[in-house]
Design an enzyme around this catalytic site. Structure first.
Site, PDB file in Angstrom:
ATOM      1  N   TYR A 156      19.162  77.853  48.791  1.00 27.06           N
ATOM      2  CA  TYR A 156      18.631  77.905  47.423  1.00 27.06           C
ATOM      3  C   TYR A 156      17.109  78.015  47.450  1.00 27.06           C
ATOM      4  CZ  TYR A 156      17.069  76.298  42.859  1.00 27.06           C
ATOM      5  OH  TYR A 156      16.424  76.193  41.651  1.00 27.06           O
ATOM      6  N   SER A 210      10.947  77.085  41.963  1.00 30.71           N
ATOM      7  CA  SER A 210      11.477  75.728  42.122  1.00 30.71           C
ATOM      8  C   SER A 210      10.596  74.912  43.058  1.00 30.71           C
ATOM      9  CB  SER A 210      12.897  75.793  42.693  1.00 30.71           C
ATOM     10  OG  SER A 210      13.346  74.529  43.128  1.00 30.71           O
TER      11      SER A 210
END
Length: 273
Positions: free
Chosen positions: A89, A64
């Protein structure tokens, strides 16, 4: 879960694996961190074990843009440091990269991580800005705009992502010159940083409705700007994103109207651009 994953690999006889599953989203990680540890760390470890024992020829997995964390030098490039995650995250996606590298080093498992930049399009995640804003605008409900709209995102259309993943899958990484680990990391984005105001205005034009905007401060875990350098991916595969924001949002809106109908349910949930 571990046994089920092992059984899947035994029965599947996979030669190549594309692993995109995860617990996504920055904001939910603030309220349910356990889901991220279970789904992004433990589950990814099970995938790595399956690939190792099945002697998979190439694992491509989703990382990501969030791993860039507190970096402020744009565009983000793969040689920048990624040791300042600002959300759990982001930390779990960075952990995925380190876990994959260790398996590449220890077991010669060819693995490539792709740092996705704000993917949108048909069948997109319900917690992302395109879905939330479209639903709310059509319903006449307000949208929450964080950092009072002073944000930029490298919005990447899903078809371009699929094209890039397919190109990478056919090119397993060569062993690293220093460690001999067959592991690589690439950004995959649209290579353009779009103001959030432009994103909202484009949606308003396509929907022929004005958004009811509620400005909010920046939320913990968010970053102000993202912008992908894709030079390395382009050099390896010839990857070049072909879908501009207006074209991509038009395709998304057409899908949304067809799937949900012209109205759609109202939502006042915050956006995750």
């Amino acid at each position: 879960v571990r046994d089920a994953t092992a059984s899947l690999f035994r029965d599947g006889a996979f030669a190549h694996v594309v692993h995109l599953a995860a617990q996504p989203g920055v904001r939910y990680s603030l309220v349910n961190p356990a889901a991220y540890l279970a789904n992004n760390v433990d589950a990814f470890g099970n995938v790595l074990e399956g690939c190792r024992h099945a002697r998979v020829a190439h694992l491509v997995y989703a990382s990501s843009s969030s791993v860039y964390g507190a970096n402020h030098v744009l565009p983000f490039s793969e040689d920048q440091r990624t040791d300042t995650p600002v959300s759990l995250y982001a930390a779990t996606k960075k952990a995925n990269e380190m876990m994959a590298y260790s398996y590449a080093y220890l077991y010669a498992l060819p693995a490539t991580g792709l740092r996705f930049f704000t993917v949108y399009g048909p069948w997109g995640r319900p917690d992302m800005a395109a879905m939330i804003f479209t639903r709310a605008i059509l319903a006449g409900a307000p949208i929450e705009v964080f950092n009072r709209g002073d944000m930029h995102r490298d919005f990447t259309y899903v078809d371009d992502i699929v094209e890039g993943v397919a190109r990478v899958l056919a090119r397993p990484p060569a062993p690293d010159a220093a460690t001999q680990a067959p592991h690589a990391i690439y950004n995959i984005g649209n290579n353009r940083s779009v103001p959030l105001a432009e994103f909202i205005a484009t949606l308003e034009r396509l929907l022929a409705r004005r958004a009811i905007r509620v400005d909010r401060p920046m939320q913990p875990g968010d970053v102000k700007d993202t912008y992908a350098s894709i030079d390395r991916l382009a050099a390896l595969t010839g990857f070049a994103p072909r879908t501009g924001l207006a074209e991509g949002l038009a395709a998304f809106v057409a899908w949304y109207r067809d799937y949900y109908g012209a109205g759609g349910a109202s939502s006042t949930a915050g956006s995750t651009p």
